[in-house]
Design a protein around this motif. Sequence first.
Motif, mmCIF file in Angstrom:
data_model
loop_
_atom_site.group_PDB
_atom_site.id
_atom_site.type_symbol
_atom_site.label_atom_id
_atom_site.label_comp_id
_atom_site.label_asym_id
_atom_site.label_seq_id
_atom_site.Cartn_x
_atom_site.Cartn_y
_atom_site.Cartn_z
ATOM 1 N N UNK A 445 0.945 -1.249 -0.035
ATOM 2 C CA UNK A 445 -0.045 0.098 0.095
ATOM 3 C C UNK A 445 0.829 1.168 -0.094
ATOM 4 N N UNK A 446 1.734 1.478 0.964
ATOM 5 C CA UNK A 446 2.549 2.621 1.048
ATOM 6 C C UNK A 446 3.522 3.186 -0.082
ATOM 7 N N UNK A 450 3.193 6.197 -2.898
ATOM 8 C CA UNK A 450 4.475 7.161 -2.765
ATOM 9 C C UNK A 450 4.854 7.340 -4.193
ATOM 10 N N UNK A 451 4.986 6.080 -4.957
ATOM 11 C CA UNK A 451 5.147 6.154 -6.394
ATOM 12 C C UNK A 451 4.429 6.840 -7.170
ATOM 13 N N UNK A 452 3.151 6.684 -6.912
ATOM 14 C CA UNK A 452 2.170 7.323 -7.546
ATOM 15 C C UNK A 452 2.343 9.087 -7.265
ATOM 16 N N UNK A 461 11.527 7.432 -0.308
ATOM 17 C CA UNK A 461 10.583 8.026 1.097
ATOM 18 C C UNK A 461 9.965 6.815 1.782
ATOM 19 N N UNK A 462 9.544 5.983 0.984
ATOM 20 C CA UNK A 462 8.902 4.618 1.373
ATOM 21 C C UNK A 462 9.637 3.907 2.296
ATOM 22 N N UNK A 463 11.119 3.819 1.646
ATOM 23 C CA UNK A 463 11.933 2.857 2.387
ATOM 24 C C UNK A 463 12.401 3.376 3.836
ATOM 25 N N UNK A 464 12.643 4.642 3.719
ATOM 26 C CA UNK A 464 13.189 5.344 4.760
ATOM 27 C C UNK A 464 11.734 5.446 6.261
#
Length: 748
Positions: A445-446, A450-452, A461-464
């Motif tokens: 989901x997250x 974020x990619x969209x 950003x999602x990894x952090x």
Amino acid sequence: MGGLDSLITDLALILIVAGVVTLLFKKLKQPVVLGYIVAGFLVGPNFGFFPTIVDEADINLWAELGIIVLLFSLGLEFSFKKLFQVGSSAVITALVVVAGMMLVGYGAGRLLHFTYLDSIFLGAMLSMSSTTIIIKAFTDLNLRKKAFANLVFGVLIVEDLFAVVMMVILSSIAVKNSFEGAELIESIAKLVFFLIIWFVVGVSVLPIFLKKARRFLNDETLLVVSMGLCLGMVVLATYVGFSSALGAFVMGSILAGTNEAERIGKVVGPVKDLFGAIFFVSVGMLVSPDALSQYALPICLLSLVVIVGQVFFGTVGMLASGQSLKISMQSGFSFSQIGEFAFIIASLGMSLNVIDKFLYPIVVAVSVITTFLTPYCIRLADPAYGWVERRLPEKWLAAINRYSQSQTEIKPHKAVWKEALAQYLWRIVLYSAIIVAIILISKSWFMPLMLDILPDWGRLISAVVTLVAMSPFLWALMVKEVNMSLIKKLGEGRANRVPLTLMIVVRILLALFYIIYYLSSVHSQRTGVLLGLGLFIVVLILLSKRIQKQFMRIETIFMDNLNERELRKTGRNTSLVSDMHLAYMDVNADCPFAGRRLMDSNLRKEYGVNVVSIQRGSKRINIPKGETRIFPGDTIGVIGTDDQIQSLLAVVEGSNSSDDEPDNNEVTFTHVVVPDDSPLIGQTSSSLNIRNQDNCLIVGIERADGTFHQPDGQIRFEAHDVIWLAGEPDNIKRLTREKIMNNPIQHT
């Protein structure tokens, strides 16, 4: 309109007949469950001398709601903490019963010339005792407070969990005509994972939500909120592939630890009774006289197999888990029936077209017969125990007693290692489940979100964010030790140091694996390994203190929420001064001072506590006068030390409780510092008459030198005294402003 008319007509017929029949059964002193089943037979399609219901589909839907509400209510009374307390006995007994009955049921099916699949499904149906029927029978026979009742409930819950796994296995066997062990492991792992996540999230969020919304929760809104939470969990459980009954039970067990558990049970009670009655009526509707006559021999044989097999394996399982012979036989005789899961498994087999249709009415008939006999089997347990005890050889009885004692009297060193390993494994499973849940949410989901929004930076950003969210639990998995007192008990010898070191290494490697796995799934495998090792060093060396602080805060909130109901009773979570607490307890009908005036109860003299409030139905009496009487069902708020409250709790507490809507204007417990120019200086508490004039109570006086005094009416107040007060907030403010300070109120 026609559908509505048929629904109303059917409900009217069901409830009128059920009401008349159950009144008759009550007069005959028989369990009302049997009355419901008889009523169902009378209004069902198989009894032609009585009006029959029109639309069975609607009734079946309402019956399913009955199962949901019944299991939700069970969860409210049997939290996961109770399951852990009887865990080993429950798991061992459930394993013995399910395995034994599966084999016996399969053998009985083959003996009756049933097919291979019919016999397998039959064994599964006969292995599950009925939770709802036993609950109802225990309630009607007033046995729910007996020592063996909690053990029986534990076994039933474990059986329900086994039933979920069993349905997965049976589906696989039916579709592929074979059984794969990998699917069993996968289904068990999936069940454990979702149970942990639901439990952790629920305990972390729901008590806080209920506490914040408490002043808005009257009986109506509490019923709506609690049933909404129940059905929401049912939908979620069904969505991920589990039964609706399991979802209802999980939500009930989560709410069981909150302060609102008793009130929820009270407001849900009428709903449970209504839908539960419809469920048992729907069971009775399936009774077919033709099937009873055509398959009389298989029905009688299988009924005998259920009663004898469940009693035998239930007793053996309890004995194997270390229970006494009496408790084992009382528990074993309680399992002598099959119920709702037998119908669910039968429906599964029919929907897959792998079992013959005649099996369903046979199982229904067996269920009805064994349900009829359940109360009598439960009553038969004590006479049967007496008969067995008189006839068993003395050597056998002595061996059973020795074995039972050996299971509870474990060698100290072995007990310490057992507890340490249990904590170690539990921490790994718990933190791993949370970490995996965070990874799954991030990947499914997250990260896509974020990619969209940010195609170039979304992955980073999602990894952090994901690693930050995982960090407290990674730290706990890597660093947080089991109870240090256990480590000290194990000693520093090499024999203990080596396995302890190995345990730490395994946890560190596991945490590193989760980091590398996630980063490899986000980026390349090589990048994941390099970044994972780098982040691992940073987390371990640089950020451990900050992360530790964050985790400890999360853990504190979770543990407080988990123990909220218990802490409310003992007062340990409302500590406002050293060793003094505000606690609430329900007055039992057998309480020695029930009905007496407060001044005559001598609670302060005998127990050292102060009564600061009395909740009576929807009325709250704050700072009650000496003439106020205490009645059974009152909830009294008292202030005292741990030992004082525990001593009084044993006298006051009972099964009766008042769960009506509380008054929102509650008593608070606070302190005020006497200033240098206070008009209070030199006066005594008795001369001020604070209890009667200001409706407040002085609980203690703390001097500037650190000494603490309980007011006896003779102590004179001095400057800088810390006065501990109990009362309604407005009354305390008024007292402070008028009699203690010349300045506006300043208290904490």
